[in-house]
Design a protein around this motif. Structure first.
Motif, PDB file in Angstrom:
ATOM      1  N   UNK A 231      -0.541 -11.484  33.202  1.00  0.00           N
ATOM      2  CA  UNK A 231       0.076 -11.139  31.918  1.00  0.00           C
ATOM      3  C   UNK A 231       0.792  -9.801  31.959  1.00  0.00           C
ATOM      4  N   UNK A 232       0.581  -9.050  33.027  1.00  0.00           N
ATOM      5  CA  UNK A 232       1.234  -7.751  33.134  1.00  0.00           C
ATOM      6  C   UNK A 232       2.588  -7.856  33.836  1.00  0.00           C
ATOM      7  N   UNK A 233       2.937  -9.066  34.286  1.00  0.00           N
ATOM      8  CA  UNK A 233       4.287  -9.299  34.788  1.00  0.00           C
ATOM      9  C   UNK A 233       5.268  -9.211  33.621  1.00  0.00           C
ATOM     10  N   UNK A 234       6.533  -9.034  33.957  1.00  0.00           N
ATOM     11  CA  UNK A 234       7.563  -9.015  32.923  1.00  0.00           C
ATOM     12  C   UNK A 234       7.596 -10.354  32.220  1.00  0.00           C
ATOM     13  N   UNK A 235       7.731 -10.340  30.892  1.00  0.00           N
ATOM     14  CA  UNK A 235       7.860 -11.600  30.166  1.00  0.00           C
ATOM     15  C   UNK A 235       9.219 -11.662  29.483  1.00  0.00           C
ATOM     16  N   UNK A 236       9.608 -12.890  29.139  1.00  0.00           N
ATOM     17  CA  UNK A 236      10.928 -13.115  28.551  1.00  0.00           C
ATOM     18  C   UNK A 236      10.896 -12.767  27.064  1.00  0.00           C
ATOM     19  N   UNK A 237      11.862 -12.004  26.596  1.00  0.00           N
ATOM     20  CA  UNK A 237      11.971 -11.692  25.176  1.00  0.00           C
ATOM     21  C   UNK A 237      12.576 -12.887  24.454  1.00  0.00           C
ATOM     22  N   UNK A 238      11.881 -13.351  23.435  1.00  0.00           N
ATOM     23  CA  UNK A 238      12.337 -14.521  22.682  1.00  0.00           C
ATOM     24  C   UNK A 238      13.418 -14.100  21.692  1.00  0.00           C
ATOM     25  N   UNK A 239      14.511 -14.836  21.703  1.00  0.00           N
ATOM     26  CA  UNK A 239      15.643 -14.478  20.844  1.00  0.00           C
ATOM     27  C   UNK A 239      15.507 -15.106  19.459  1.00  0.00           C
ATOM     28  N   UNK A 240      15.976 -14.368  18.449  1.00  0.00           N
ATOM     29  CA  UNK A 240      16.023 -14.848  17.071  1.00  0.00           C
ATOM     30  C   UNK A 240      17.476 -14.921  16.614  1.00  0.00           C
ATOM     31  N   UNK A 241      17.749 -15.665  15.525  1.00  0.00           N
ATOM     32  CA  UNK A 241      19.127 -15.730  15.023  1.00  0.00           C
ATOM     33  C   UNK A 241      19.691 -14.334  14.766  1.00  0.00           C
ATOM     34  N   UNK A 242      20.957 -14.165  15.011  1.00  0.00           N
ATOM     35  CA  UNK A 242      21.612 -12.873  14.874  1.00  0.00           C
ATOM     36  C   UNK A 242      21.443 -12.334  13.455  1.00  0.00           C
ATOM     37  N   UNK A 243      21.014 -11.076  13.360  1.00  0.00           N
ATOM     38  CA  UNK A 243      20.854 -10.424  12.072  1.00  0.00           C
ATOM     39  C   UNK A 243      19.571 -10.769  11.336  1.00  0.00           C
ATOM     40  N   UNK A 244      18.719 -11.615  11.960  1.00  0.00           N
ATOM     41  CA  UNK A 244      17.523 -12.103  11.260  1.00  0.00           C
ATOM     42  C   UNK A 244      16.570 -10.969  10.887  1.00  0.00           C
TER      43      UNK A 244
ATOM     44  N   UNK B  45      17.052  -7.896  10.478  1.00  0.00           N
ATOM     45  CA  UNK B  45      17.610  -7.006   9.462  1.00  0.00           C
ATOM     46  C   UNK B  45      17.474  -7.640   8.069  1.00  0.00           C
ATOM     47  N   UNK B  46      17.681  -8.966   7.998  1.00  0.00           N
ATOM     48  CA  UNK B  46      17.611  -9.667   6.709  1.00  0.00           C
ATOM     49  C   UNK B  46      16.201  -9.669   6.132  1.00  0.00           C
ATOM     50  N   UNK B  47      15.202  -9.753   6.999  1.00  0.00           N
ATOM     51  CA  UNK B  47      13.828  -9.871   6.508  1.00  0.00           C
ATOM     52  C   UNK B  47      13.144  -8.506   6.371  1.00  0.00           C
ATOM     53  N   UNK B  48      13.864  -7.457   6.680  1.00  0.00           N
ATOM     54  CA  UNK B  48      13.275  -6.118   6.681  1.00  0.00           C
ATOM     55  C   UNK B  48      12.607  -5.826   5.342  1.00  0.00           C
ATOM     56  N   UNK B  49      11.374  -5.344   5.392  1.00  0.00           N
ATOM     57  CA  UNK B  49      10.620  -5.037   4.185  1.00  0.00           C
ATOM     58  C   UNK B  49       9.710  -6.167   3.761  1.00  0.00           C
ATOM     59  N   UNK B  50      10.118  -7.433   4.050  1.00  0.00           N
ATOM     60  CA  UNK B  50       9.299  -8.586   3.670  1.00  0.00           C
ATOM     61  C   UNK B  50       8.649  -9.256   4.865  1.00  0.00           C
ATOM     62  N   UNK B  51       9.293  -9.117   6.011  1.00  0.00           N
ATOM     63  CA  UNK B  51       8.757  -9.729   7.225  1.00  0.00           C
ATOM     64  C   UNK B  51       8.803  -8.755   8.382  1.00  0.00           C
ATOM     65  N   UNK B  52       7.903  -8.954   9.338  1.00  0.00           N
ATOM     66  CA  UNK B  52       7.833  -8.079  10.510  1.00  0.00           C
ATOM     67  C   UNK B  52       7.619  -8.939  11.744  1.00  0.00           C
ATOM     68  N   UNK B  53       8.500  -8.809  12.728  1.00  0.00           N
ATOM     69  CA  UNK B  53       8.377  -9.527  13.992  1.00  0.00           C
ATOM     70  C   UNK B  53       7.747  -8.605  15.021  1.00  0.00           C
ATOM     71  N   UNK B  54       6.624  -9.018  15.596  1.00  0.00           N
ATOM     72  CA  UNK B  54       5.893  -8.217  16.580  1.00  0.00           C
ATOM     73  C   UNK B  54       6.098  -8.836  17.953  1.00  0.00           C
ATOM     74  N   UNK B  55       6.720  -8.088  18.852  1.00  0.00           N
ATOM     75  CA  UNK B  55       7.024  -8.629  20.177  1.00  0.00           C
ATOM     76  C   UNK B  55       6.055  -8.149  21.254  1.00  0.00           C
ATOM     77  N   UNK B  56       5.336  -7.064  20.988  1.00  0.00           N
ATOM     78  CA  UNK B  56       4.325  -6.625  21.934  1.00  0.00           C
ATOM     79  C   UNK B  56       3.021  -7.364  21.623  1.00  0.00           C
ATOM     80  N   UNK B  57       1.948  -7.004  22.334  1.00  0.00           N
ATOM     81  CA  UNK B  57       0.651  -7.625  22.074  1.00  0.00           C
ATOM     82  C   UNK B  57       0.200  -7.292  20.653  1.00  0.00           C
ATOM     83  N   UNK B  58      -0.101  -8.317  19.864  1.00  0.00           N
ATOM     84  CA  UNK B  58      -0.498  -8.105  18.473  1.00  0.00           C
ATOM     85  C   UNK B  58      -2.023  -8.085  18.360  1.00  0.00           C
ATOM     86  N   UNK B  59      -2.572  -7.127  17.606  1.00  0.00           N
ATOM     87  CA  UNK B  59      -4.024  -7.037  17.437  1.00  0.00           C
ATOM     88  C   UNK B  59      -4.521  -8.086  16.430  1.00  0.00           C
TER      89      UNK B  59
END
Length: 469
Positions: free
Chosen positions: A317-330, A332-346
């Protein structure tokens, strides 16, 4: 045969050796169990590869294993192996890219046997608790006169009961419990690859050597299933122990560096029960198309959310992993209401937070137990393995969740409207309120079971007394 110098008795009446399968859901559960056992003044030896000991310690939440002097980590080496990338386009969603890791763990047999021989001289009784998929690795314990083993099942008792009944072709005529009979037809079709089924069958064959089985469950959740499985064990002069939940319930917030986890700080600013946590575990790979549908569904639901969006674990799991892409501008649109966590989430700390009111989950058993123990209802979206049966337990039997997609439609993409609907039902309707009330009620019962004289507390004490006899 192990000998003790000068015929003196070993310093400990019992020592426990934990041997997990080196996948996150398995490592995590047995590391949590290590804490429970060590809290009863029994030394614990946690055995895995160097990489996976590191993984278990890095990802564990709610306590610090490095501060527990009676838990000892033993790091073993395996031969080099190829760890393929996850394939989100696979017909069967089972993480077949982890098959090489599972296969290479069988090479741990001889180093584990050597370690067991050394440890057997330090204790009156050596107790091996091993993952059901590591049976071949610990088989040489039978040569030690003071050793015994217990098989740990990393899945629900409900799943094991159905699996056992189907595989030994036992008639259902002698089972009268209505819960079991109602779901006896459930299929494991497309849950596993043929290669993994073969691996599983080979490992389970070693269960005949054990003295009993251990479950991360409790009777308030799975009483009928545990009773039936217990009777089956008793017929073999063996014992069943339901010691769950393994995960800590009084969560001590961890920090990541000096700043701490961003998502936990964001949750601190939200009202109680207003955020849904979205995570599909460490072995799920989703297509780009499916990720887009989830993104749109979460956005149009108008509910607050945290989305742990990472690619599936590889063998390391310490190898490089692929960053998952989201729709362009997504984002920014959800800022304040949604949060995308790309690192390990607790995850455990997120579920324990007062602002978290729901959990969209793949229904891996580790996640189910964490969510239920925190009183958080589940939006069930099973992907593979034991997850379809767990989702039935969650939604139909315990009634602490709602379904995104029925397993029979597993080959079809889940559209944004279905994601939006499931989220809204749980987070913004009276039916959702009732599901949450039920989850809180069962969660309270689960937490009471681990307190002094509760069912799980008594089970654990009974197990400790048994191995220290």
């Amino acid at each position: 045969m192990a000998h003790v110098r000068n015929n003196e008795p070993p310093p400990f009446p019992a020592a426990v050796v934990m041997v997990p399968l080196p996948l996150q859901g398995h490592l995590n559960q047995l590391l949590h169990l290590s804490r429970l056992v060590s809290d009863r003044n029994v030394p614990v030896h946690f055995i895995s590869t160097t990489t996976h000991c590191r993984q278990a310690k890095f990802r564990v939440q709610g306590w610090d294993p490095l501060k527990v002097a009676t838990i000892h980590f033993h790091e073993l080496k395996t031969p080099n192996f190829v760890s393929p990338k996850p394939n989100p386009n696979s017909t069967i969603k089972f993480p077949s890219h982890l098959q090489p890791l599972c296969e290479v763990t069988t090479q741990l047999r001889h180093p584990v046997a050597s370690l067991l021989r050394k440890l057997s001289a330090t204790t009156r009784r050596l107790v091996i608790i091993h993952d059901s998929l590591m049976g071949s690795v610990i088989q040489d314990f039978v040569s030690l006169p003071n050793a015994e083993s217990y098989t740990f099942h990393s899945v629900s008792a409900f799943t094991i009961l159905l699996y056992t009944l189907k595989n030994i072709r036992k008639q259902f005529d002698n089972i009268t419990d209505s819960v079991v009979l109602t779901y006896a037809h459930l299929s494991f079709e497309d849950c596993f690859t043929a290669e993994f089924k073969k691996f599983t069958a080979m490992q389970h064959d070693y269960a005949k050597l054990n003295s009993g089985r251990i479950y991360n469950s409790c009777r308030i959740m799975e009483q009928p299933m545990l009773d039936l499985l217990e009777n089956e064990e008793r017929n073999r002069n063996k014992t069943l122990w339901a010691l769950g939940p393994f995960n800590p319930l009084d969560i001590i917030r961890t920090t990541k560096g000096e700043k701490g986890y961003k998502c936990l700080k964001w949750l601190d600013t939200q009202e109680p029960n207003t955020v849904i946590f979205v995570s599909f575990g460490t072995t799920t790979s989703l297509t780009k198309e499916q990720i887009t549908e989830i993104a749109i569904g979460l956005e149009t639901s108008e509910q607050k959310f945290i989305w742990a969006l990472r690619d599936a674990d590889k063998g390391d799991v310490f190898d490089e992993y692929i960053t998952v892409e989201l729709p362009k501008g997504y984002e920014e649109r959800i800022k304040g209401r949604g949060l995308v966590v790309r690192e390990w989430a607790p995850q455990l700390e997120i579920l324990a937070h007062r602002a978290t009111g729901g959990f969209m989950s793949h229904c891996g058993w580790n996640s189910c137990m964490e969510s239920i123990s925190m009183g958080v209802p589940i939006v069930a979206w099973p992907m593979h393995s034991d997850q379809p049966t767990n989702s039935v337990l969650i939604t139909n039997i315990l009634k602490v969740g709602v379904t995104v997609r029925d397993w029979k439609w597993r080959d079809e993409i889940v559209v944004a409207e279905d994601v939006e609907k499931a989220v809204r039902i749980l987070m913004a309707t009276k039916d959702g309120e009732e599901t949450r009330r039920r989850a809180v009620e069962i969660g309270d019962g689960v937490r009471k079971s681990v307190k002094e004289d509760g069912d799980s507390w008594l089970q654990l004490q009974s197990f400790i007394d048994h191995i220290s006899r």
